[in-house]
Design an enzyme around this catalytic site. Structure first.
Site, PDB file in Angstrom:
ATOM      1  N   HIS A   1      29.637  36.170  48.060  1.00 20.96           N
ATOM      2  CA  HIS A   1      30.681  36.504  49.038  1.00 20.96           C
ATOM      3  C   HIS A   1      30.486  37.933  49.523  1.00 20.96           C
ATOM      4  O   HIS A   1      29.628  38.655  49.001  1.00 20.96           O
ATOM      5  CB  HIS A   1      32.080  36.284  48.461  1.00 20.96           C
ATOM      6  CG  HIS A   1      32.475  37.191  47.331  1.00 20.96           C
ATOM      7  ND1 HIS A   1      31.749  37.281  46.152  1.00 20.96           N
ATOM      8  CD2 HIS A   1      33.528  38.041  47.183  1.00 20.96           C
ATOM      9  CE1 HIS A   1      32.350  38.137  45.342  1.00 20.96           C
ATOM     10  NE2 HIS A   1      33.425  38.623  45.946  1.00 20.96           N
TER      11      HIS A   1
ATOM     12  N   HIS B   1      38.895  32.727  45.739  1.00 22.21           N
ATOM     13  CA  HIS B   1      38.960  34.188  45.765  1.00 22.21           C
ATOM     14  C   HIS B   1      39.698  34.636  47.023  1.00 22.21           C
ATOM     15  O   HIS B   1      40.138  33.817  47.813  1.00 22.21           O
ATOM     16  CB  HIS B   1      37.533  34.749  45.682  1.00 22.21           C
ATOM     17  CG  HIS B   1      37.476  36.199  45.290  1.00 22.21           C
ATOM     18  ND1 HIS B   1      38.256  36.742  44.309  1.00 22.21           N
ATOM     19  CD2 HIS B   1      36.720  37.232  45.767  1.00 22.21           C
ATOM     20  CE1 HIS B   1      37.983  38.034  44.188  1.00 22.21           C
ATOM     21  NE2 HIS B   1      37.066  38.364  45.069  1.00 22.21           N
TER      22      HIS B   1
ATOM     23  N   HIS C   1      32.343  40.733  49.463  1.00 27.62           N
ATOM     24  CA  HIS C   1      32.859  41.961  48.872  1.00 27.62           C
ATOM     25  C   HIS C   1      31.646  42.804  48.479  1.00 27.62           C
ATOM     26  O   HIS C   1      30.667  42.291  47.925  1.00 27.62           O
ATOM     27  CB  HIS C   1      33.741  41.673  47.648  1.00 27.62           C
ATOM     28  CG  HIS C   1      35.135  41.248  48.013  1.00 27.62           C
ATOM     29  ND1 HIS C   1      35.913  40.460  47.209  1.00 27.62           N
ATOM     30  CD2 HIS C   1      35.888  41.526  49.118  1.00 27.62           C
ATOM     31  CE1 HIS C   1      37.094  40.271  47.797  1.00 27.62           C
ATOM     32  NE2 HIS C   1      37.091  40.894  48.955  1.00 27.62           N
TER      33      HIS C   1
ATOM     34  N   ASP D   1      30.763  44.830  46.246  1.00 29.23           N
ATOM     35  CA  ASP D   1      30.183  44.900  44.897  1.00 29.23           C
ATOM     36  C   ASP D   1      29.289  43.702  44.593  1.00 29.23           C
ATOM     37  O   ASP D   1      28.757  43.593  43.483  1.00 29.23           O
ATOM     38  CB  ASP D   1      31.290  45.068  43.837  1.00 29.23           C
ATOM     39  CG  ASP D   1      32.332  43.956  43.874  1.00 29.23           C
ATOM     40  OD1 ASP D   1      32.607  43.435  44.976  1.00 29.23           O
ATOM     41  OD2 ASP D   1      32.876  43.620  42.815  1.00 29.23           O
ATOM     42  N   HIS D   2      29.110  42.832  45.604  1.00 29.07           N
ATOM     43  CA  HIS D   2      28.202  41.697  45.428  1.00 29.07           C
ATOM     44  C   HIS D   2      27.048  41.694  46.439  1.00 29.07           C
ATOM     45  O   HIS D   2      26.165  40.849  46.329  1.00 29.07           O
ATOM     46  CB  HIS D   2      28.982  40.381  45.501  1.00 29.07           C
ATOM     47  CG  HIS D   2      29.928  40.216  44.352  1.00 29.07           C
ATOM     48  ND1 HIS D   2      29.673  39.400  43.274  1.00 29.07           N
ATOM     49  CD2 HIS D   2      31.113  40.828  44.077  1.00 29.07           C
ATOM     50  CE1 HIS D   2      30.663  39.496  42.389  1.00 29.07           C
ATOM     51  NE2 HIS D   2      31.553  40.356  42.868  1.00 29.07           N
TER      52      HIS D   2
ATOM     53  N   HIS E   1      31.499  41.137  35.087  1.00 26.21           N
ATOM     54  CA  HIS E   1      32.379  41.613  36.158  1.00 26.21           C
ATOM     55  C   HIS E   1      33.591  42.332  35.579  1.00 26.21           C
ATOM     56  O   HIS E   1      34.734  42.140  35.989  1.00 26.21           O
ATOM     57  CB  HIS E   1      32.820  40.435  37.044  1.00 26.21           C
ATOM     58  CG  HIS E   1      33.312  40.863  38.407  1.00 26.21           C
ATOM     59  ND1 HIS E   1      34.642  41.066  38.679  1.00 26.21           N
ATOM     60  CD2 HIS E   1      32.656  41.145  39.549  1.00 26.21           C
ATOM     61  CE1 HIS E   1      34.778  41.424  39.952  1.00 26.21           C
ATOM     62  NE2 HIS E   1      33.586  41.486  40.497  1.00 26.21           N
TER      63      HIS E   1
ATOM     64  N   ASP F   1      33.370  35.784  41.625  1.00 22.47           N
ATOM     65  CA  ASP F   1      34.788  36.156  41.590  1.00 22.47           C
ATOM     66  C   ASP F   1      35.690  34.954  41.897  1.00 22.47           C
ATOM     67  O   ASP F   1      35.555  34.319  42.943  1.00 22.47           O
ATOM     68  CB  ASP F   1      35.055  37.246  42.631  1.00 22.47           C
ATOM     69  CG  ASP F   1      34.311  38.532  42.289  1.00 22.47           C
ATOM     70  OD1 ASP F   1      33.446  38.498  41.395  1.00 22.47           O
ATOM     71  OD2 ASP F   1      34.603  39.562  42.926  1.00 22.47           O
TER      72      ASP F   1
END
Lengths: 303, 303
Positions: B62, B142, B64, B66-67, B270, B212
């Site tokens: 996805h 999510h 976000h 941090d990915h 995570h 997530d």
């Protein structure tokens, strides 16, 4: 006044083991200015115990990834860590679109304001000024629009000669006026001559950051006489043709620039990943300009 | 056949000292699949001696940061390091626009092809298949569209009983047919029964990566019976309300999922930056599902 720069990345183009691409943190009177922000800059700040939350100004020289890919992550982390005070970004205009597109798709609504000032790579101009420092762009010659940044301290107030002031029982309330260089005629007829109680403050220092560029006289005038010159030195001079092709500079040329503009101290960085050790680059630069240092990760240089 | 995953990042949201945001490298029969790619992933690959050039497939769960914030840097480095073979990216559609905008402004023209397959977060479907593995998306719950990925090995050929084949002087040329389970009637009248000379290969293993998500039965069927389940476990269960608000899972819930779906091994990751040590998260998960490990940086788990 503190005026120093900490190197967060010294690699050109790609990270390699122990070298991250370009970023530097300038501390001017305990205000923090981030200069370029490659991928991993926020991790470098953590590694060296520097607080990203203290940064209020970010300067991005150009839109090659090794100079800005870490900015989106840094901005996101500041948001997640609760920042509310505005952050000023000085950068090429397209960066705003790049950042906003990513915030849109992550459904991120920053809790703090980003205040953009767009740089014009075709001319040198003052883009920022506060009580501590003036920041001027440096016209560079790279493959895409690219500016360097010159940070010049403001002249500080005069220094008080405290021992003499106390000896003559000059009232403390008058100190601020004396710092500003004022002569005082007191109501009782006493005259306090400023020169008896103060000395001039140190001359303002300047730091010139020359990001990616061909050696080109176009920027010499702007950085003339700077105290510390950071200049990229991607290659050894034996790679001059490659340097020209890619619009970069050799270590020898960086040192020649330092000589030509009369810099007092030279920092070289942005090293090609082909160099596993850097001593040859340093030696080459020092052969022309003795007071040269390697701008490598974690080292802080006083300006 | 090699089937193992190396953890490159275990942090949620932001990097902290010693923890990088999410990325994992899956090795399936010496082909390499990168799963998510947070900022600093290329530096983590270097740190752990893994070659980015070997990666042919990238899966982004996805958008976000941090990915995926590390993907643009990784792609740029592959280009600068001379990659010419295509790279397959499985991701939300908007990622293509994000990447292309940045390539445009850096005037980068990749020397290799990016082949995109866009994920649909509303349904589970097979998005990739080769001789080694089938990859299926996992519907997650999510704040923005998000898919997990289930990697299932292909059933391998039968194993030859070499001692018996040599003892009975079965010609080597027949081995490939025997591996495929064929009984052989030879021209001389001999009959070679497959079951006399081969045994079944190991059952195919599966790895389910649940990025997530809220704990939600919507994905239980897809990951049922997986051998190794990676499940995010951002918080301790005492933070359940915060987990729900942010559409994340607690360590206890991750373990409950492992029990419900009958996983054999659970990896949790995570982790929120609030946890300086992780032992409480591990203990909490183990209280419900014993065979749990922390998915932390640099560790390789056989599946």
């Amino acid at each position: 006044m503190t005026f120093e720069v900490t190197i967060l990345g010294s690699s050109s183009a790609t990270p390699i083991f122990n070298r991250n691409p370009t970023s530097q943190l300038l501390n001017c009177n305990e205000k923090f200015y981030l200069i370029d922000c490659a991928e991993g800059t926020q991790q470098q700040l953590i590694k060296f115990g520097l607080k990203a939350s203290k940064i209020d100004y970010v300067f991005i020289s150009h839109l090659h990834g090794d100079h800005y890919f870490g900015l989106i992550g840094l901005l996101s982390s500041l948001h997640l860590n609760g920042r509310i005070k505005p952050l000023h970004i000085f950068c090429p205009q397209a960066l705003q679109e790049i950042l906003e597109l990513q915030f849109k798709h992550s459904d991120t609504h920053l809790k703090y304001e980003l205040i953009y000032t767009f740089t014009d790579a075709t001319k040198s101009e003052v883009i920022f000024e506060n009580n501590d420092v003036t920041v001027e762009t440096i016209v560079l010659n790279h493959r895409i629009p690219c500016t360097g940044f010159k940070f010049t301290e403001k002249k500080r107030l005069r220094k008080l000669l405290i021992d003499k002031l106390e000896q003559d029982q000059v009232p403390v309330e008058l100190y601020p006026l004396l710092k500003r260089g004022v002569d005082l005629d007191l109501p009782n007829g006493d005259v306090i001559k400023n020169l008896d109680y103060t000395t001039d403050s140190a001359e303002p220092k300047s730091y010139a950051y020359c990001s990616d560029t061909l050696m080109d006289e176009v920027y010499f005038e702007t950085i003339k006489g700077c105290d510390t010159l950071y200049h990229e030195a991607t290659f050894l001079h034996e790679m001059l043709e490659r340097a020209k092709e890619t619009h970069h500079t050799t270590a020898l040329q960086a040192a020649e620039v330092a000589n030509i503009v009369g810099a007092k101290h030279l920092l070289i960085g942005h090293f090609s990943s082909r160099y596993k050790t850097l001593v040859e680059l340093l030696d080459e630069a020092k052969s022309v300009f003795t007071n040269t240092d390697l701008a490598i990760e974690g080292i802080t240089f006083k300006i």
